[in-house]
Design a protein around this motif. Structure first.
Motif, PDB file in Angstrom:
ATOM      1  N   ASN A 141       0.808  -1.229   0.000  1.00  0.00           N
ATOM      2  CA  ASN A 141       0.000   0.000   0.000  1.00  0.00           C
ATOM      3  C   ASN A 141       0.839   1.276   0.000  1.00  0.00           C
ATOM      4  O   ASN A 141       0.691   2.145   0.854  1.00  0.00           O
ATOM      5  N   GLN A 142       1.697   1.401  -0.988  1.00  0.00           N
ATOM      6  CA  GLN A 142       2.506   2.607  -1.135  1.00  0.00           C
ATOM      7  C   GLN A 142       1.781   3.621  -2.010  1.00  0.00           C
ATOM      8  O   GLN A 142       1.033   3.265  -2.915  1.00  0.00           O
ATOM      9  N   SER A 143       2.049   4.883  -1.745  1.00  0.00           N
ATOM     10  CA  SER A 143       1.602   5.931  -2.655  1.00  0.00           C
ATOM     11  C   SER A 143       2.614   6.026  -3.794  1.00  0.00           C
ATOM     12  O   SER A 143       3.768   5.612  -3.648  1.00  0.00           O
ATOM     13  N   PRO A 144       2.214   6.569  -4.950  1.00  0.00           N
ATOM     14  CA  PRO A 144       3.169   6.687  -6.062  1.00  0.00           C
ATOM     15  C   PRO A 144       4.430   7.462  -5.689  1.00  0.00           C
ATOM     16  O   PRO A 144       5.538   7.080  -6.092  1.00  0.00           O
ATOM     17  N   LEU A 145       4.294   8.546  -4.912  1.00  0.00           N
ATOM     18  CA  LEU A 145       5.473   9.330  -4.548  1.00  0.00           C
ATOM     19  C   LEU A 145       6.399   8.543  -3.629  1.00  0.00           C
ATOM     20  O   LEU A 145       7.630   8.583  -3.782  1.00  0.00           O
ATOM     21  N   TYR A 146       5.845   7.820  -2.674  1.00  0.00           N
ATOM     22  CA  TYR A 146       6.662   7.004  -1.778  1.00  0.00           C
ATOM     23  C   TYR A 146       7.413   5.941  -2.584  1.00  0.00           C
ATOM     24  O   TYR A 146       8.607   5.696  -2.365  1.00  0.00           O
ATOM     25  N   TYR A 147       6.712   5.317  -3.541  1.00  0.00           N
ATOM     26  CA  TYR A 147       7.339   4.299  -4.368  1.00  0.00           C
ATOM     27  C   TYR A 147       8.438   4.907  -5.234  1.00  0.00           C
ATOM     28  O   TYR A 147       9.502   4.292  -5.430  1.00  0.00           O
ATOM     29  N   LEU A 148       8.204   6.111  -5.742  1.00  0.00           N
ATOM     30  CA  LEU A 148       9.220   6.794  -6.535  1.00  0.00           C
ATOM     31  C   LEU A 148      10.484   7.025  -5.721  1.00  0.00           C
ATOM     32  O   LEU A 148      11.605   6.850  -6.220  1.00  0.00           O
ATOM     33  N   VAL A 149      10.320   7.380  -4.449  1.00  0.00           N
ATOM     34  CA  VAL A 149      11.494   7.603  -3.596  1.00  0.00           C
ATOM     35  C   VAL A 149      12.287   6.311  -3.434  1.00  0.00           C
ATOM     36  O   VAL A 149      13.523   6.312  -3.455  1.00  0.00           O
ATOM     37  N   THR A 150      11.600   5.177  -3.266  1.00  0.00           N
ATOM     38  CA  THR A 150      12.324   3.905  -3.135  1.00  0.00           C
ATOM     39  C   THR A 150      13.090   3.585  -4.409  1.00  0.00           C
ATOM     40  O   THR A 150      14.213   3.072  -4.355  1.00  0.00           O
ATOM     41  N   GLN A 151      12.487   3.877  -5.567  1.00  0.00           N
ATOM     42  CA  GLN A 151      13.161   3.619  -6.837  1.00  0.00           C
ATOM     43  C   GLN A 151      14.399   4.505  -6.989  1.00  0.00           C
ATOM     44  O   GLN A 151      15.460   4.046  -7.414  1.00  0.00           O
ATOM     45  N   LEU A 152      14.252   5.779  -6.637  1.00  0.00           N
ATOM     46  CA  LEU A 152      15.386   6.699  -6.744  1.00  0.00           C
ATOM     47  C   LEU A 152      16.481   6.336  -5.743  1.00  0.00           C
ATOM     48  O   LEU A 152      17.675   6.397  -6.060  1.00  0.00           O
ATOM     49  N   SER A 153      16.072   5.922  -4.545  1.00  0.00           N
ATOM     50  CA  SER A 153      17.049   5.521  -3.532  1.00  0.00           C
ATOM     51  C   SER A 153      17.882   4.347  -4.012  1.00  0.00           C
ATOM     52  O   SER A 153      19.112   4.320  -3.851  1.00  0.00           O
ATOM     53  N   LEU A 165       4.551  15.623  -7.953  1.00  0.00           N
ATOM     54  CA  LEU A 165       4.353  16.710  -6.995  1.00  0.00           C
ATOM     55  C   LEU A 165       3.505  17.826  -7.596  1.00  0.00           C
ATOM     56  O   LEU A 165       2.622  18.388  -6.935  1.00  0.00           O
ATOM     57  N   GLU A 166       3.774  18.132  -8.855  1.00  0.00           N
ATOM     58  CA  GLU A 166       2.996  19.184  -9.513  1.00  0.00           C
ATOM     59  C   GLU A 166       1.531  18.778  -9.644  1.00  0.00           C
ATOM     60  O   GLU A 166       0.633  19.622  -9.609  1.00  0.00           O
ATOM     61  N   ALA A 167       1.292  17.461  -9.757  1.00  0.00           N
ATOM     62  CA  ALA A 167      -0.084  16.974  -9.897  1.00  0.00           C
ATOM     63  C   ALA A 167      -0.790  16.816  -8.556  1.00  0.00           C
ATOM     64  O   ALA A 167      -1.959  16.413  -8.521  1.00  0.00           O
ATOM     65  N   GLY A 168      -0.093  17.127  -7.469  1.00  0.00           N
ATOM     66  CA  GLY A 168      -0.754  17.088  -6.162  1.00  0.00           C
ATOM     67  C   GLY A 168      -0.342  15.967  -5.241  1.00  0.00           C
ATOM     68  O   GLY A 168      -0.972  15.754  -4.195  1.00  0.00           O
ATOM     69  N   ALA A 169       0.706  15.216  -5.582  1.00  0.00           N
ATOM     70  CA  ALA A 169       1.186  14.164  -4.683  1.00  0.00           C
ATOM     71  C   ALA A 169       1.628  14.789  -3.359  1.00  0.00           C
ATOM     72  O   ALA A 169       2.242  15.856  -3.343  1.00  0.00           O
ATOM     73  N   LYS A 170       1.318  14.108  -2.251  1.00  0.00           N
ATOM     74  CA  LYS A 170       1.530  14.674  -0.916  1.00  0.00           C
ATOM     75  C   LYS A 170       2.804  14.137  -0.272  1.00  0.00           C
ATOM     76  O   LYS A 170       2.875  12.949   0.050  1.00  0.00           O
ATOM     77  N   PRO A 171       3.780  15.018  -0.076  1.00  0.00           N
ATOM     78  CA  PRO A 171       5.034  14.556   0.549  1.00  0.00           C
ATOM     79  C   PRO A 171       4.872  14.195   2.017  1.00  0.00           C
ATOM     80  O   PRO A 171       5.733  13.524   2.585  1.00  0.00           O
ATOM     81  N   ASN A 172       3.768  14.627   2.645  1.00  0.00           N
ATOM     82  CA  ASN A 172       3.546  14.334   4.067  1.00  0.00           C
ATOM     83  C   ASN A 172       2.545  13.199   4.284  1.00  0.00           C
ATOM     84  O   ASN A 172       2.095  12.983   5.416  1.00  0.00           O
ATOM     85  N   ALA A 173       2.195  12.468   3.225  1.00  0.00           N
ATOM     86  CA  ALA A 173       1.236  11.375   3.354  1.00  0.00           C
ATOM     87  C   ALA A 173       1.863  10.234   4.146  1.00  0.00           C
ATOM     88  O   ALA A 173       2.937   9.739   3.798  1.00  0.00           O
ATOM     89  N   THR A 174       1.194   9.822   5.224  1.00  0.00           N
ATOM     90  CA  THR A 174       1.760   8.789   6.093  1.00  0.00           C
ATOM     91  C   THR A 174       1.476   7.392   5.547  1.00  0.00           C
ATOM     92  O   THR A 174       0.460   7.149   4.901  1.00  0.00           O
ATOM     93  N   HIS A 175       2.393   6.481   5.836  1.00  0.00           N
ATOM     94  CA  HIS A 175       2.295   5.089   5.415  1.00  0.00           C
ATOM     95  C   HIS A 175       2.425   4.184   6.636  1.00  0.00           C
ATOM     96  O   HIS A 175       3.056   4.557   7.625  1.00  0.00           O
TER      97      HIS A 175
END
Length: 734
Positions: A568-580, A661-671
């Motif tokens: 249950n990851q958000s797209p932005l959270y998943y993107l961070v794992t890919q970039l990491s 982020l421009e489309a509204g992805a939330k950097p503070n969304a908790t997981h």
């Protein structure tokens, strides 16, 4: 808890809940408490609802927020520990009468003492030494504490006068003091309401009155002294002096010494019935005769049937090793009923074998659902996100495990049936050349086509989805020109677009994907979540790593906050794992290797099941194959990292982050996973990605926001030695 020989030695969860609900006088009307106590874990959702509604919510109406702050967490910890105990120690030589006193003394009473210590640390109240002393009445001690708080007998303060209703109410409280009567939960609520009206709020008052009432009720039900056992915990004395597992195990050994003939013969029989060991001619008939002889001996030596599940299980396994799967199942059903809350870790094997048989056989979904409910309650399976307890894909996953549970090498020589003679649902082996030669039906462009695999399986997919998954440009183009709908999903909720993205990710070829992207899709299609692997087109596009594909999906209303994947990851959270992983490939390799070697948690088990990793077993918990072949595990992990690095570029992943982020992805969304309360911003801090952190802060990311453990991005960066992030934060906020 009524001690009856027909009950399993471990009280069922429903029985425990019923006893606790009775102690706190919780309203059980309309709940399934009674049925759970009688029948066991017939529905995992009802068990969770009963705990939440009957125990926590009911008590909250009396004691307020502390019910959720302390009591709910305590119930959760007790449940977790009890599950571990029930799955850990087999009580196949004990009845309820022998097991329950040990459980009360060494498990339930110490946990009760822990709860009182937690409440005492949070709220003022009566002295625990007196409250738990055998020579004292819990309610008397509590009312004396309350007298001290109000400066005199509380009943005279609340009900002044000596006649009529005042005298009646005073007498009622005096009976509570002496323990002659025990106040109901409703009486405590009304009493406290009167105290607030006549005096002032004392939030600890209803809490301690409810506790004192519960202690009084429990001691009426239990002949031993519960409070003296709790008192050891309150005094800080190590109680129990030995782990409950050791005490129960010793008790089982002593009880089993009365039946040496059973133990020895049973040990030999289980050796002969091993699922993977080679069998000799004649073993089949000889083993059956020995099972029947042992069962007759057990009826004489063990008339109460403590060991009965062994013989039912032996018969079920004998039939399975004979290839007689339909005949095996009734014995597994009986073994399952006899083993629940008795068999310890062996219940896992019974549930595993029975589940695979049930999934393989037609018309056995009712029993399979029953097994799944119990498996969820005992933590063998992750709790389903959807409402249904058993999803269609699980039938395939479990049926595929049958030849793993009962491999050909372990069957009786006389066995005529071979599993390979039967079509087993699961992996599809499709001939690409044969698919490419199929002609699209242009007269019925939305037609569903039957696809036959090499092993005889049949799948039915919309033909546009079929050709898109193989990257067949001409067929897809022809169907689109003929009016085929891009919104037709298959039975697993996969769209042609998702399949085209996956094909592009596997092959690097994007012709069909580009063709589909120019066609408008319904938002429901763009955001469709597949049933088994929980994939969405947007998540697959992030895997693909192409910013223009992500941008095209966003333009077609892809939900940039939709949770997907098995964790249950958000797209932005998943993107961070890919970039990491792309920036820190060495760390990615270490993490992957460590996960392969360690016991998987519930989320990883569910992932292994959903992705059809056969060696992981019915529960997705078996990682022994990788653990025993560490070089292979390291090689697999290294290949995954190398592929990740070769497929992705830092610049493209950063562009994808900017699009989200421009489309509204939330950097503070908790997981919730892997660390409760973690956000994409925190993950960027952990991974030492200052450029990405800066992008997210510009879009409202809060570096001071804490996770569930109270750690903010600054603290997380320090803990993971993220020097670049710390330098960035220091410069930005100095």
């Amino acid at each position: 808890m009524t001690m009856t020989k027909q009950l399993p030695p471990y009280p069922r969860f429903g029985e425990c809940i019923s006893a606790l609900a009775g102690a706190i006088d919780a309203n059980k009307a309309g709940s399934d408490v009674g049925r759970l106590a009688r029948e066991g874990d017939f529905d995992w959702r009802r068990l969770d609802m009963v705990i939440a509604e009957v125990l926590v919510d009911n008590s909250a109406t009396v004691i307020g927020d502390i019910a959720h702050q302390i009591f709910a967490r305590w119930v959760s910890s007790v449940r977790s520990a009890y599950t571990h105990l029930v799955l850990g120690v087999s009580l196949d030589a004990l009845g309820r009468n022998e097991a329950l006193p040990v459980l009360v003394e060494h498990f339930f009473a110490p946990f009760g003492g822990q709860l009182l210590l937690q409440v005492s640390a949070e709220l003022p109240g009566p002295d625990l030494q007196r409250l738990l002393a055998d020579s004292e009445q819990p309610l008397r001690v509590t009312f004396e504490w309350l007298d001290g708080a109000v400066g005199g007998p509380v009943e005279k303060l609340l009900y002044p006068g000596s006649t009529g209703s005042a005298r009646f109410e005073q007498e009622k409280v005096r009976k509570w003091r002496t323990g002659t009567d025990i106040p109901s939960a409703q009486s405590i609520k009304l009493f406290y309401r009167k105290l607030v009206e006549c005096w002032k709020p004392i939030p600890a008052c209803p809490v301690w009155l409810l506790i004192a009432s519960a202690l009084s009720r429990l001691e009426r039900q239990w002949p031993g002294s519960l409070r003296s056992l709790m008192l050891l915990q309150a005094r800080g004395i190590a109680s129990p002096s030995r782990p409950v597992e050791d005490v129960l195990s010793e008790l089982v050994v002593r009880a089993g010494q009365a039946w040496p003939e059973l133990a020895q013969a049973g040990c030999y029989l289980w050796h002969d019935l091993r699922r993977t060991s080679a069998k000799q001619p004649g073993d089949r008939d000889r083993t059956w005769q020995q099972i029947e002889a042992l069962e007759q001996l057990a009826k004489r030596l063990d008339p109460e049937g403590h060991t009965a599940y062994h013989y039912s299980w032996m018969k079920g396994r004998w039939h399975a090793l004979s290839g007689q799967y339909q005949e095996a199942l009734p014995h597994y059903k009986q073994a399952f009923e006899q083993a629940c809350y008795r068999a310890g870790h062996q219940i896992k094997d019974i549930v595993s074998e029975a589940s695979c048989l049930s999934a393989f056989l037609p018309k056995e979904r009712v029993f399979l659902k029953q097994l799944k409910h119990v498996g969820i309650v005992l933590g063998l399976y992750r709790k389903p996100e959807a409402g249904t307890v058993l999803e269609d894909w699980e039938l395939d996953q479990l049926a595929l495990q049958l030849p793993v549970e009962f491999p050909a090498c372990g069957r009786f020589v006389e066995c005529q049936q071979d599993l390979t003679d039967e079509p087993i649902q699961g992996w599809l082996f499709l001939d690409r050349d044969a698919i490419s030669k199929m002609k699209p039906d242009l007269k019925a462009p939305s037609r569903v086509r039957a696809v036959h695999s090499a092993d005889g399986q049949v799948r039915r997919w919309p033909q546009l989805r079929l050709f898109a998954s193989f990257g067949l440009f001409e067929q897809v183009q022809a169907l689109l020109d003929a009016g085929a709908s891009v919104d037709d999903l298959d039975s697993s909720n996969a769209s042609p677009l998702l399949c085209a993205i996956q094909h592009a990710e596997q092959t690097g070829r994007c012709e069909v994907l580009d063709l589909l992207l120019v066609h408008p899709h319904q938002p429901a299609t763009i955001n469709a979540l597949t049933q088994r692997k929980r994939l969405t087109p947007l998540m697959c596009a992030i895997d693909l790593g192409l910013p223009d594909v992500v941008a095209a999906l966003v333009e077609q209303n892809a939900d940039v906050e939709q949770r997907a994947l098995t964790d249950n990851q958000s797209p932005l959270y998943y993107l961070v794992t890919q970039l990491s992983g792309r920036v820190n490939p060495t760390q990615m390799l270490c993490t992957l290797t460590a996960r392969m070697m360690q016991e998987p948690d519930s989320v990883l088990k569910d992932t292994l099941r959903r992705f059809g990793v056969g060696l992981a077993g019915a529960f997705g918990s078996n990682t022994t194959a990788l653990g025993s072949h560490q070089e292979l595990a390291i090689a697999v992990a290294k290949a995954m990292v190398d592929r990740h690095v070769s497929r992705h570029s830092v610049s493209k992943l950063m562009r994808i982050a900017a699009i989200l982020l421009e489309a509204g992805a939330k950097p503070n969304a908790t997981h919730r996973y892997p660390v409760p309360g973690r956000t994409p911003l925190m993950l960027a801090a952990e991974s030492d990605l200052p450029e990405l952190l800066d992008l997210m802060i510009q879009r409202g990311g809060d570096p001071l926001m804490p996770d569930a453990h109270g750690q903010d991005s600054w603290q997380i960066a320090r803990a993971f030695h993220s020097r670049r992030v710390l330098s960035y934060l220091s410069q930005r906020y100095r």
